[in-house]
Design a protein around this motif. Structure first.
Motif, PDB file in Angstrom:
ATOM      1  N   ILE A 138       5.420  -8.716  -3.594  1.00 17.46           N
ATOM      2  CA  ILE A 138       6.058  -7.400  -3.583  1.00 17.46           C
ATOM      3  C   ILE A 138       7.384  -7.455  -2.829  1.00 17.46           C
ATOM      4  CG2 ILE A 138       5.839  -5.035  -2.691  1.00 17.46           C
ATOM      5  CD1 ILE A 138       2.887  -5.177  -3.517  1.00 17.46           C
ATOM      6  N   HIS A 139       7.453  -8.243  -1.768  1.00 16.73           N
ATOM      7  CA  HIS A 139       8.726  -8.428  -1.070  1.00 16.73           C
ATOM      8  C   HIS A 139       9.767  -9.026  -2.024  1.00 16.73           C
ATOM      9  CE1 HIS A 139      11.605  -9.382   2.093  1.00 16.73           C
ATOM     10  NE2 HIS A 139      11.664 -10.612   1.608  1.00 16.73           N
ATOM     11  N   GLY A 140       9.341  -9.988  -2.859  1.00 19.20           N
ATOM     12  CA  GLY A 140      10.250 -10.587  -3.829  1.00 19.20           C
ATOM     13  C   GLY A 140      10.753  -9.578  -4.850  1.00 19.20           C
ATOM     14  N   LEU A 141       9.867  -8.712  -5.318  1.00 19.54           N
ATOM     15  CA  LEU A 141      10.283  -7.669  -6.267  1.00 19.54           C
ATOM     16  C   LEU A 141      11.281  -6.705  -5.628  1.00 19.54           C
ATOM     17  CD1 LEU A 141       6.815  -6.866  -7.902  1.00 19.54           C
ATOM     18  CD2 LEU A 141       8.802  -7.851  -9.069  1.00 19.54           C
ATOM     19  N   ARG A 142      11.007  -6.316  -4.398  1.00 21.44           N
ATOM     20  CA  ARG A 142      11.906  -5.389  -3.706  1.00 21.44           C
ATOM     21  C   ARG A 142      13.260  -6.033  -3.408  1.00 21.44           C
ATOM     22  NH1 ARG A 142       7.315  -2.885   0.393  1.00 21.44           N
ATOM     23  NH2 ARG A 142       6.666  -1.146  -0.969  1.00 21.44           N
ATOM     24  N   LYS A 143      13.246  -7.320  -3.141  1.00 25.60           N
ATOM     25  CA  LYS A 143      14.503  -8.019  -2.878  1.00 25.60           C
ATOM     26  C   LYS A 143      15.378  -8.037  -4.123  1.00 25.60           C
ATOM     27  CE  LYS A 143      16.272 -12.274  -0.790  1.00 25.60           C
ATOM     28  NZ  LYS A 143      15.890 -13.588  -0.189  1.00 25.60           N
ATOM     29  N   LYS A 144      14.743  -8.146  -5.290  1.00 26.16           N
ATOM     30  CA  LYS A 144      15.493  -8.178  -6.540  1.00 26.16           C
ATOM     31  C   LYS A 144      15.957  -6.796  -6.982  1.00 26.16           C
ATOM     32  CE  LYS A 144      13.417 -12.314  -8.598  1.00 26.16           C
ATOM     33  NZ  LYS A 144      12.492 -12.865  -9.626  1.00 26.16           N
ATOM     34  N   PHE A 145      15.104  -5.782  -6.786  1.00 24.40           N
ATOM     35  CA  PHE A 145      15.365  -4.477  -7.389  1.00 24.40           C
ATOM     36  C   PHE A 145      15.591  -3.339  -6.392  1.00 24.40           C
ATOM     37  CE2 PHE A 145      12.780  -6.840 -10.454  1.00 24.40           C
ATOM     38  CZ  PHE A 145      13.555  -6.734 -11.601  1.00 24.40           C
ATOM     39  N   GLY A 146      15.253  -3.533  -5.146  1.00 27.06           N
ATOM     40  CA  GLY A 146      15.316  -2.448  -4.175  1.00 27.06           C
ATOM     41  C   GLY A 146      13.921  -1.996  -3.781  1.00 27.06           C
ATOM     42  N   LYS A 147      13.809  -1.376  -2.612  1.00 27.68           N
ATOM     43  CA  LYS A 147      12.509  -1.031  -2.040  1.00 27.68           C
ATOM     44  C   LYS A 147      11.730  -0.021  -2.864  1.00 27.68           C
ATOM     45  CE  LYS A 147      13.757  -2.034   2.757  1.00 27.68           C
ATOM     46  NZ  LYS A 147      13.890  -1.493   4.141  1.00 27.68           N
ATOM     47  N   GLU A 148      12.401   0.799  -3.653  1.00 26.82           N
ATOM     48  CA  GLU A 148      11.703   1.889  -4.337  1.00 26.82           C
ATOM     49  C   GLU A 148      10.976   1.464  -5.600  1.00 26.82           C
ATOM     50  OE1 GLU A 148      14.324   5.144  -4.988  1.00 26.82           O
ATOM     51  OE2 GLU A 148      14.488   5.641  -2.863  1.00 26.82           O
ATOM     52  N   ILE A 149      11.139   0.206  -6.028  1.00 26.00           N
ATOM     53  CA  ILE A 149      10.471  -0.200  -7.270  1.00 26.00           C
ATOM     54  C   ILE A 149       8.956  -0.179  -7.107  1.00 26.00           C
ATOM     55  CG2 ILE A 149      10.619  -2.674  -6.739  1.00 26.00           C
ATOM     56  CD1 ILE A 149      10.962  -3.090  -9.805  1.00 26.00           C
ATOM     57  N   VAL A 150       8.456  -0.603  -5.952  1.00 31.62           N
ATOM     58  CA  VAL A 150       7.020  -0.558  -5.665  1.00 31.62           C
ATOM     59  C   VAL A 150       6.832   0.191  -4.354  1.00 31.62           C
ATOM     60  CG1 VAL A 150       4.938  -1.884  -5.165  1.00 31.62           C
ATOM     61  CG2 VAL A 150       6.587  -2.748  -6.841  1.00 31.62           C
ATOM     62  N   ARG A 151       5.950   1.167  -4.368  1.00 29.45           N
ATOM     63  CA  ARG A 151       5.752   1.999  -3.180  1.00 29.45           C
ATOM     64  C   ARG A 151       4.421   1.688  -2.507  1.00 29.45           C
ATOM     65  NH1 ARG A 151       8.477   7.820  -4.910  1.00 29.45           N
ATOM     66  NH2 ARG A 151      10.402   6.881  -5.718  1.00 29.45           N
ATOM     67  N   ASN A 152       4.482   1.579  -1.186  1.00 28.58           N
ATOM     68  CA  ASN A 152       3.292   1.296  -0.393  1.00 28.58           C
ATOM     69  C   ASN A 152       2.638   2.596   0.055  1.00 28.58           C
ATOM     70  OD1 ASN A 152       2.451   0.809   2.849  1.00 28.58           O
ATOM     71  ND2 ASN A 152       1.532  -0.550   1.342  1.00 28.58           N
ATOM     72  N   VAL A 153       1.323   2.672  -0.112  1.00 29.16           N
ATOM     73  CA  VAL A 153       0.551   3.804   0.403  1.00 29.16           C
ATOM     74  C   VAL A 153      -0.271   3.253   1.554  1.00 29.16           C
ATOM     75  CG1 VAL A 153      -1.126   5.613  -0.112  1.00 29.16           C
ATOM     76  CG2 VAL A 153       0.470   4.845  -1.887  1.00 29.16           C
ATOM     77  N   ARG A 154       0.132   3.572   2.756  1.00 30.03           N
ATOM     78  CA  ARG A 154      -0.423   2.940   3.944  1.00 30.03           C
ATOM     79  C   ARG A 154      -1.956   3.007   3.969  1.00 30.03           C
ATOM     80  NH1 ARG A 154       1.924   1.238   8.458  1.00 30.03           N
ATOM     81  NH2 ARG A 154       3.895   2.228   7.871  1.00 30.03           N
ATOM     82  N   GLY A 155      -2.563   1.855   4.149  1.00 29.25           N
ATOM     83  CA  GLY A 155      -4.014   1.774   4.237  1.00 29.25           C
ATOM     84  C   GLY A 155      -4.735   1.816   2.910  1.00 29.25           C
ATOM     85  N   ALA A 156      -3.985   2.007   1.803  1.00 24.63           N
ATOM     86  CA  ALA A 156      -4.629   2.122   0.496  1.00 24.63           C
ATOM     87  C   ALA A 156      -4.176   1.040  -0.482  1.00 24.63           C
ATOM     88  CB  ALA A 156      -4.373   3.507  -0.098  1.00 24.63           C
ATOM     89  N   GLY A 157      -2.870   0.788  -0.548  1.00 26.07           N
ATOM     90  CA  GLY A 157      -2.381  -0.206  -1.492  1.00 26.07           C
ATOM     91  C   GLY A 157      -0.979   0.089  -1.962  1.00 26.07           C
ATOM     92  N   TRP A 158      -0.712  -0.188  -3.228  1.00 22.32           N
ATOM     93  CA  TRP A 158       0.629  -0.062  -3.793  1.00 22.32           C
ATOM     94  C   TRP A 158       0.569   0.672  -5.136  1.00 22.32           C
ATOM     95  CZ3 TRP A 158      -1.290  -4.290  -1.335  1.00 22.32           C
ATOM     96  CH2 TRP A 158      -0.583  -4.764  -0.222  1.00 22.32           C
ATOM     97  N   THR A 159       1.714   1.268  -5.505  1.00 21.21           N
ATOM     98  CA  THR A 159       1.797   1.992  -6.771  1.00 21.21           C
ATOM     99  C   THR A 159       3.211   1.974  -7.288  1.00 21.21           C
ATOM    100  OG1 THR A 159       1.279   4.115  -7.861  1.00 21.21           O
ATOM    101  CG2 THR A 159       2.246   4.224  -5.661  1.00 21.21           C
ATOM    102  N   VAL A 160       3.383   2.233  -8.578  1.00 23.03           N
ATOM    103  CA  VAL A 160       4.699   2.519  -9.149  1.00 23.03           C
ATOM    104  C   VAL A 160       4.633   3.942  -9.672  1.00 23.03           C
ATOM    105  CG1 VAL A 160       5.228   0.127  -9.747  1.00 23.03           C
ATOM    106  CG2 VAL A 160       4.078   1.576 -11.427  1.00 23.03           C
ATOM    107  N   THR A 161       5.749   4.647  -9.599  1.00 21.85           N
ATOM    108  CA  THR A 161       5.748   6.049  -9.992  1.00 21.85           C
ATOM    109  C   THR A 161       5.668   6.216 -11.494  1.00 21.85           C
ATOM    110  OG1 THR A 161       8.159   6.103  -9.974  1.00 21.85           O
ATOM    111  CG2 THR A 161       7.034   6.745  -7.944  1.00 21.85           C
ATOM    112  N   LYS A 162       5.032   7.280 -11.909  1.00 26.67           N
ATOM    113  CA  LYS A 162       4.878   7.561 -13.336  1.00 26.67           C
ATOM    114  C   LYS A 162       6.134   8.211 -13.895  1.00 26.67           C
ATOM    115  CE  LYS A 162       1.231   9.281 -16.364  1.00 26.67           C
ATOM    116  NZ  LYS A 162      -0.087   9.966 -16.407  1.00 26.67           N
TER     117      LYS A 162
END
Length: 221
Positions: A194-218
């Motif tokens: 996920i760090h690699g994806l954010r480095k390529k596209f920016g932090k907003e491409i994948v969002r972290n939900v603390r304590g739960a996991g990750w998501t992409v917006t619909k």
């Protein structure tokens, strides 16, 4: 995506595991129908590739039993039998498509993409979620006009998230998509990808939900 291959031909099985892995998939391989039947109970697969002429339990019997039990995993029949009756039997028992041996890997990949499009209710091969577009045939992603070719694991993670946009995938769910049987799970593997994806596209491409996991917006921004 994580795929189950049920195939008793060692040469073909090794070639398929290598080819599918090189195209961003995690592959678990069983060599007879009984083991394949059990594997479908143990793990959540995006698709099963099932040979018909298997030892111990035929591929058609595996498919028939699993469909009767309510298993909805997409299934593509691999067969050396080109008779119409065998193809019809497989489709009537719940196969989503079939391919006749021998075949070229690009054709199998195209059929797998077509099955996944139908399964996910998409008419086009491109996957979209909010501002993200992913082309499974090239493993190229675009986010807000930034385009990059993804690594195998970057593609696997983004593909998993985009199959369920708006839903949170936990660390274990994502690990299940990028690791097969017998592979040692690295504790920070998901974070690194996920760090690699954010480095390529920016932090907003994948969002972290603390304590739960990750998501992409619909929906897009």
């Amino acid at each position: 995506m994580r795929v189950l291959l049920i195939e008793d031909d060692a040469m073909l099985g090794k070639a398929l595991v290598r080819g599918l892995s090189e195209n961003g998939m995690t592959v678990d391989w069983t060599r007879n129908g009984v083991d394949g039947f059990a594997a479908l109970d143990r793990s959540d697969y995006a698709m099963a590739l099932i040979d018909i002429g298997l030892p111990k339990m035929s591929g058609l019997d595996v498919l028939k039993s699993k469909r009767q039990a309510g298993l909805m995993t997409p299934a593509l029949i691999i067969t050396a039998r080109d008779g119409v009756s065998d193809m019809v039997a497989g489709l009537d028992l719940g196969a989503d498509d079939y391919i006749v041996k021998p075949f070229e890997l690009p054709l199998l990949l195209a059929r797998m993409r077509a099955v996944m499009r139908r399964t996910n209710g998409r008419a086009q091969s491109l996957m979209t979620a909010g501002d993200i577009t992913l082309d499974p045939s090239t493993q190229v992603a675009t986010f807000r006009d930034v385009k990059h070719l993804l690594s195998v694991r970057e593609f696997a993670v983004l593909n998993a998230l985009m199959e369920r946009p708006g839903q949170i995938l936990s660390r274990s769910q994502i690990e299940g998509r990028i690791y097969g049987w017998g592979e040692e799970v690295q504790s920070n593997a998901v974070d690194v990808v996920i760090h690699g994806l954010r480095k390529k596209f920016g932090k907003e491409i994948v969002r972290n939900v603390r304590g739960a996991g990750w998501t992409v917006t619909k929906e897009g921004a």
